[in-house]
Structures are given as structure tokens and as C-alpha cells.
Design an enzyme around this catalytic site. Sequence first.
Site, PDB file in Angstrom:
ATOM      1  N   GLU A 194      40.450  47.708  42.978  1.00  0.00           N
ATOM      2  CA  GLU A 194      39.442  47.465  41.920  1.00  0.00           C
ATOM      3  C   GLU A 194      37.992  47.678  42.364  1.00  0.00           C
ATOM      4  O   GLU A 194      37.141  46.824  42.147  1.00  0.00           O
ATOM      5  CB  GLU A 194      39.601  46.042  41.373  1.00  0.00           C
ATOM      6  CG  GLU A 194      40.990  45.752  40.830  1.00  0.00           C
ATOM      7  CD  GLU A 194      41.153  44.323  40.308  1.00  0.00           C
ATOM      8  OE1 GLU A 194      40.223  43.519  40.446  1.00  0.00           O
ATOM      9  OE2 GLU A 194      42.232  44.033  39.769  1.00  0.00           O
ATOM     10  N   GLU A 226      51.403  46.878  38.738  1.00  0.00           N
ATOM     11  CA  GLU A 226      51.292  45.490  38.266  1.00  0.00           C
ATOM     12  C   GLU A 226      51.569  45.389  36.773  1.00  0.00           C
ATOM     13  O   GLU A 226      50.832  44.729  36.032  1.00  0.00           O
ATOM     14  CB  GLU A 226      49.887  44.945  38.577  1.00  0.00           C
ATOM     15  CG  GLU A 226      49.498  45.094  40.034  1.00  0.00           C
ATOM     16  CD  GLU A 226      48.151  44.468  40.386  1.00  0.00           C
ATOM     17  OE1 GLU A 226      47.619  43.671  39.599  1.00  0.00           O
ATOM     18  OE2 GLU A 226      47.634  44.789  41.474  1.00  0.00           O
TER      19      GLU A 226
HETATM   20  C1  XIL Z   1      46.344  37.616  40.399  1.00  0.00           C
HETATM   21  C2  XIL Z   1      47.470  36.637  40.730  1.00  0.00           C
HETATM   22  O1  XIL Z   1      48.597  36.979  39.937  1.00  0.00           O
HETATM   23  C3  XIL Z   1      47.038  35.227  40.408  1.00  0.00           C
HETATM   24  O2  XIL Z   1      48.013  34.302  40.854  1.00  0.00           O
HETATM   25  C4  XIL Z   1      45.703  34.927  41.112  1.00  0.00           C
HETATM   26  O3  XIL Z   1      45.257  33.652  40.713  1.00  0.00           O
HETATM   27  C5  XIL Z   1      44.658  35.971  40.745  1.00  0.00           C
HETATM   28  O4  XIL Z   1      45.159  37.252  41.069  1.00  0.00           O
HETATM   29  N1  XIL Z   1      44.886  42.459  39.845  1.00  0.00           N
HETATM   30  C6  XIL Z   1      45.394  42.324  41.107  1.00  0.00           C
HETATM   31  C7  XIL Z   1      46.195  41.116  41.438  1.00  0.00           C
HETATM   32  O5  XIL Z   1      45.289  43.254  41.913  1.00  0.00           O
HETATM   33  O6  XIL Z   1      46.081  40.764  42.791  1.00  0.00           O
HETATM   34  C8  XIL Z   1      45.834  39.957  40.553  1.00  0.00           C
HETATM   35  O7  XIL Z   1      46.734  38.897  40.839  1.00  0.00           O
HETATM   36  C9  XIL Z   1      45.894  40.366  39.108  1.00  0.00           C
HETATM   37  C10 XIL Z   1      44.909  41.453  38.811  1.00  0.00           C
END
Ligand code: XIL
Length: 350
Positions: free
Chosen positions: A161, A268
Site C-alpha cells: 500500500e 486478500e
Molecule cells: C488487517 C487485519 O485483518 C486486521 O486484523 C488488522 O487489525 C488490520 O489489518 N490490507 C492489508 C492487511 O494488507 O494486512 C490488512 O489486515 C487489511 C488491509
Amino acid sequence: MLTNIKNLFFLFALSFLSACSILPSTHLENKSHKGLKDIISPDKVIGISVDYLELKNNKTYSNLVKNEFSSITPENAMKFETLHPTDTISDFRQADYLVSFAKNNNLTLRGHTPIWHRQLPLWLKSKQRTKDQTRAIFDKHVVELISRYKNSIFTWDVVNEAINSDGSFRTSYWLNSLGKDYIKDAFILAHYANPKAKLFYNDYDISKPGPKFDAVYKLAKNLLKIKIPIHGIGFQMHLRPEFMPKESEIREVFNKISELGLEIHITELDIAIPLPASTEDIRNQNLAYEMVSRICKSTMNCSTLNLWSLSDKTSWIPSHFKGLGQACVYDENLNKKSAYDFLSSGLIKE
Ligand code: XIL
């Protein structure tokens, strides 16, 4: 004859109801497969992000992870704040646990994520440091993490990101301290730490054309041009009503990344809907799950499809997106939802 016609009508009605997701999620269950890993093409990976505590303490959860998937991604266990709770203490216990769970259960692992602007501890962000001092922390973190697991983890979301929605570089602790070269340097360090690993740039809201995708594309192209070891783009795909790309849009960006010779990993996937969910919301969610898995199936360079959180119980969506939820393919009680069937059917479709 009449009975045949009746049967035909019944079958038609059944498939119509199923397309509208009115039928319960069990209607595909008598197909004799053990899990998603058994129905996806053998050349593709199907993975899940895992919650350390659930995996350790909840047998139903860990059995589902083992039975359904071929890969796991630590949801938080390999983030900077988990690994480095203070400036003098490193804690790899959760990460080590996940690595041995994967090994014992014949799962591969995705490393997630050495360099990100979030989940950084206060001790790191609050102290003034020279560029060299921050650079030393950065180098040590990337090299220590990736080389620690060099015999277990061969895919890393190296940088996560780093681009804003308008295509500019995201202001972050790393950008402010090190300048935008931190991105290329992270890839160089990761390759040094494990020359065999496939290295990914990972981001959200890039699965349709627009300034953010264009910036990621340009970044990848530039890194390749100067021979930085980058092997693919991770498309997070946290889909939701305000970001719901069309099939043609996903195919367009996937084609562009494929043309660069890079791999595409859906890293994701979750599909959030407004709560309380209407029948139409659920139907749209089902269709979106089917669409994404079908696109990955038919895109040669799309070699991984990872879901983010097994169930609505552990999903990050409700706490991060007001009014949205029910984003996963298993519900709060670890029962399959209709979304599961639609995801499966997209994986099988020709
Ligand atoms: C999220 C997790 O799922 C949560 O448990 C945590 O509180 C915040 O992060 N993009 C990403 C992930 O790359 O690492 C994130 O995961 C969600 C968005």
C-alpha cells in the site's frame, strides 16, 4: 413424458433459485470434494489469511484451514508491531507458530508484510532519528524477517500500500524518513535475504483502471526497467459497494500486468456488503465471488487466489468499514455461506 417435463421444470426452478442465492448453501455440498484446494486447478494456489489465536485454540477453525486451503497468510503475526514490540525486543513466536503449522500440514506460506505504513509501533514513529538510523532499522527488519524464513516462505508481499488513490506516493513513516527509494530498496534487500523468493508489490483498489492502478503499473514497469527483483503484483481485492469493479475492468488490469510478464496474485479477497444485508446484497456478493474466482481461473498469470479471513467472526471489515460486514465465505459460526458455493463454481467453470 409428463414426468420428464415436470423434472425438467424442477431442475430449471432449482438452478434459478440457486442463482438468486435463495437456496441454502448446502446445495453443492454433495459434490465429492474435500475442499477448495481440491477443486482449483492444480497449478494455482488457494489461500487464506489466518488469525494466530483462532488457529491455535479453535480446532474447527484449524481443521477448516487445513481442509480447504493450500496456503496461509499471517493476518497480523508478521507485521512490524507484532515482531518488534519494543526497540530492544523482537518476538517471532506467533510467526514461528504459523510457519510450523504450515509445515506440519503441508501448506505453503505467504509472507505478509515487511514494509507497510500501518501497524508500526509507537517506539518507532515517535522518536527522532537520522536517515541512517532509520535505514539501519529498515534494513535489519527486512533482512532478518525474510532470511529467518528463507527455507519456508517463498512468496512475500514486500511492500504494501505505498500508493494513494490519486496515484501519488503515500506519505508514511518510511517515505518521510527514507524518500521514495525505500520501495526499490525493500525489494533489493528481500532478494538478498532470500534469492529464491517471489517478491510482490501489494495494494488495494487497483483491480480497475484509474490513477491508482496506473501508478502501480508505472512503478512496476520502472522497477523492472532498472532490474529490481519484482515478480508480481498483489491485488488485495477488498471489494465493497463503493469499489466493485466490472469483469471487463478486472480483465483489463490483469492483462496489463500479464503483459509486463508479472504474476498476478489475488491476495486478500473479501466482499463486504451493507448490514443488515438484503437478498439483493447477498446475490450481488455471490455473483462477485463467482466472477473473481472465474477470472483468476481463466487468467494464466493469476496463480494465487487468497481469501482474507475465513469467517465473518474474524473478519476485519466491521471494525474498519462502518455499516459493512458479512464479507467472508464462512459465517460467524463457521458454516459455509452461499458465497462459498459461488466461489467454488467460479473455480471450476470452463
Ligand atoms: C488487517 C487485519 O485483518 C486486521 O486484523 C488488522 O487489525 C488490520 O489489518 N490490507 C492489508 C492487511 O494488507 O494486512 C490488512 O489486515 C487489511 C488491509
